[in-house]
Design an enzyme around this catalytic site. Structure first.
Site, short mmCIF file in Angstrom:
data_model
loop_
_atom_site.label_atom_id
_atom_site.label_comp_id
_atom_site.label_asym_id
_atom_site.label_seq_id
_atom_site.Cartn_x
_atom_site.Cartn_y
_atom_site.Cartn_z
N GLY A 285 0.87 -1.20 0.06
CA GLY A 285 0.19 -0.09 -0.13
C GLY A 285 0.81 1.21 -0.02
O GLY A 285 1.94 1.36 0.79
N ARG B 141 0.82 -5.19 -5.27
CA ARG B 141 0.84 -6.16 -4.46
C ARG B 141 1.32 -7.36 -5.32
O ARG B 141 0.73 -7.41 -6.66
CB ARG B 141 -0.34 -6.29 -3.77
CG ARG B 141 -0.54 -5.00 -2.73
CD ARG B 141 -1.63 -5.60 -1.68
NE ARG B 141 -2.04 -4.39 -1.01
CZ ARG B 141 -1.76 -3.64 0.01
NH1 ARG B 141 -0.42 -4.25 0.51
NH2 ARG B 141 -2.17 -2.77 0.67
N ASP C 45 5.09 -4.29 5.88
CA ASP C 45 5.22 -5.62 6.62
C ASP C 45 5.35 -6.85 5.46
O ASP C 45 6.47 -7.76 5.49
CB ASP C 45 3.95 -6.29 7.28
CG ASP C 45 4.04 -7.41 8.05
OD1 ASP C 45 4.56 -7.58 9.16
OD2 ASP C 45 3.18 -8.48 7.69
N THR D 44 4.35 2.91 5.69
CA THR D 44 2.87 2.29 5.83
C THR D 44 2.01 3.25 6.59
O THR D 44 2.65 3.70 7.65
CB THR D 44 2.80 0.88 6.11
OG1 THR D 44 1.36 0.70 6.60
CG2 THR D 44 3.82 0.67 7.37
N ASP E 156 -0.12 2.36 8.34
CA ASP E 156 -0.39 1.45 9.66
C ASP E 156 0.25 1.79 10.89
O ASP E 156 -0.17 1.41 11.97
CB ASP E 156 -0.70 0.07 9.39
CG ASP E 156 -1.47 -0.24 7.94
OD1 ASP E 156 -2.44 0.38 7.73
OD2 ASP E 156 -1.27 -1.34 7.50
N ASP F 10 2.63 -0.31 11.94
CA ASP F 10 2.47 -1.43 12.68
C ASP F 10 3.80 -2.23 12.68
O ASP F 10 3.80 -3.56 13.02
CB ASP F 10 1.37 -2.39 11.90
CG ASP F 10 1.57 -2.56 10.73
OD1 ASP F 10 2.36 -1.96 9.97
OD2 ASP F 10 0.88 -3.41 10.00
N ARG G 72 -4.90 -2.61 8.78
CA ARG G 72 -4.80 -3.81 8.48
C ARG G 72 -5.16 -4.40 9.83
O ARG G 72 -6.23 -4.44 10.24
CB ARG G 72 -3.44 -3.92 8.29
CG ARG G 72 -3.32 -5.30 7.09
CD ARG G 72 -2.05 -5.17 6.41
NE ARG G 72 -0.76 -4.88 7.44
CZ ARG G 72 -0.15 -5.93 7.80
NH1 ARG G 72 -0.35 -6.96 7.18
NH2 ARG G 72 1.02 -5.90 8.63
O1 F6P Z 1 -1.33 -1.29 4.76
C1 F6P Z 1 -1.82 -0.25 3.91
C2 F6P Z 1 -3.44 -0.33 3.84
O2 F6P Z 1 -3.99 0.83 3.62
C3 F6P Z 1 -4.12 -0.96 5.25
O3 F6P Z 1 -4.51 0.01 6.20
C4 F6P Z 1 -5.44 -1.54 4.43
O4 F6P Z 1 -5.95 -2.58 5.19
C5 F6P Z 1 -4.95 -1.93 3.15
O5 F6P Z 1 -3.48 -1.44 2.85
C6 F6P Z 1 -5.55 -1.87 1.86
O6 F6P Z 1 -5.13 -2.34 0.97
P1 F6P Z 1 -5.56 -2.07 -0.73
O7 F6P Z 1 -5.10 -0.79 -1.28
O8 F6P Z 1 -4.66 -3.18 -1.42
O9 F6P Z 1 -7.04 -2.51 -0.79
#
Ligand code: F6P
Length: 327
Positions: free
Chosen positions: A15, A76, A107, A130, A132, A134, A176
């Site tokens: 992300g 991803r 992560d 990130t 998050d 985390d 997340r």
């Molecule tokens: O890790 C960053 C994040 O924005 C999380 O907070 C969220 O759960 C996830 O990525 C969403 O991912 P995507 O943009 O692939 O839907």
């Protein structure tokens, strides 16, 4: 054995987070200043597999420190979780003459980077980016501060309509598996409750904060709900409240990817700049398979394995502050 890095590869993965561009700029310029060539790998590990690589000069990163997102794109990449995908990625490294990798992400990015480093004996340095926040071993990750401010501004705006209509607002926040964004945004936004995965107190909090608040002095409430704290997210919490308290009128706002956009705050730009320079310094110091972190304002290096596997705790005083101040 001579250990000398002549060309470093750099990618952003997972992300996106505001401040990734500032990190790309810092890595590029710090490398060039130290006589190391920099190759940008587009679209994260996908670009490494597909060979989407371009050498960067100092000018290639001009005018990007203030821009959200990432100019080298992110993705991803399920293929990178397979040995075949990683072998293709390694072939690209060899073809491009890349001696070390700097991976900017969270992560998942570090998990992939660590396996790759072990399989092919390539030095990998992680820069935590990130929203998050985390990752264990760093007080802050790039993008977290900007995202927190964005959420706070949204809460401030929602407060106007919540009080005007005397409603309970359930606001769904990303993160997340972690509640850092939610809890801190709840404190900053003066919210009545924060539903986070680390504390399973959904209805208790609602009864305490919203119920008491409404009976005493308040006629509206804002509750932040971490996206994965409750199955069904903020919509499910709204349904619970309406079932138990049909007298409350609820509305749900899902902030979604708004939380990942925007120009990075000064704090994120500075963090990204420091971490980018520190990542190159780490390579010069013959470090490998570590994450650059910040602890008590000092730059530190943390093994990637610890950053990924150890759990970062919610600070109890913050949780108590949110509860205390929500009445
Ligand atoms: O890790 C960053 C994040 O924005 C999380 O907070 C969220 O759960 C996830 O990525 C969403 O991912 P995507 O943009 O692939 O839907």
């Amino acid at each position: 054995m001579e250990y000398s890095i002549k060309t470093v590869g750099m990618l952003t993965s997972g992300g996106d987070a505001p401040g990734m561009n500032a990190a790309v700029r810092a890595v590029t310029r710090a490398a060039i200043c130290n006589g190391i060539r920099v190759k940008a790998i587009y679209r994260g590990y996908k670009g490494l597999i597909d060979g989407e690589v371009a050498e960067f000069s100092s000018q290639d990163v001009s005018g990007i420190i203030q821009r959200g997102g990432t100019i080298i794109k992110s993705a991803r990449c399920p293929e990178f979780t397979t040995p075949e995908g990683r072998k293709q990625a390694y072939d690209t490294l060899v073809r491009e003459g890349i001696d070390a990798l700097i991976v900017i992400g969270g992560d998942g990015t570090f998990t992939g980077g660590r396996i790759f480093a072990q399989e092919f004996n390539v030095p990998v340095i992680g820069i935590p980016a990130t929203i998050d926040n985390d990752l264990w071993g760093t007080d802050a990750t790039i993008g977290y501060d900007t995202s927190l401010s964005t959420i706070m501004e949204c809460v401030d705006k929602l407060r106007d309509t919540a009080t005007s209509h005397e409603r309970v607002f359930l606001v769904e926040v990303m993160g997340r598996d972690a509640g850092f964004l939610t809890l801190n945004a709840a404190i900053a936004g003066g919210c009545e409750a924060a539903i986070i995965p680390e504390r399973a107190t959904v209805m208790e909090q609602i009864e305490d904060a919203i119920g008491n608040g409404r009976r005493k002095s308040k006629n509206s409430s804002i509750v932040l709900v971490q996206e994965h704290a409750v199955e069904g997210g903020a919509n499910a919490v709204a349904a619970m409240i309406e079932k138990e308290h049909p007298e409350y009128s609820t509305r749900v706002t899902i902030l979604g990817h708004l939380q990942r956009g925007g120009s990075p705050t000064a704090s994120d730009r500075i963090l990204a700049s420091r971490m980018g320079v520190a990542a190159i310094q780490a390579l010069l110091d013959e470090q490998r398979n570590v994450m650059v972190g910040v602890q008590n304002e000092e730059i530190v290096l943390v093994p990637l394995s610890k950053a990924i596997h150890q759990k970062k705790d919610i600070k109890e005083d913050k949780w108590q502050a949110m509860l205390t101040l929500s009445i």
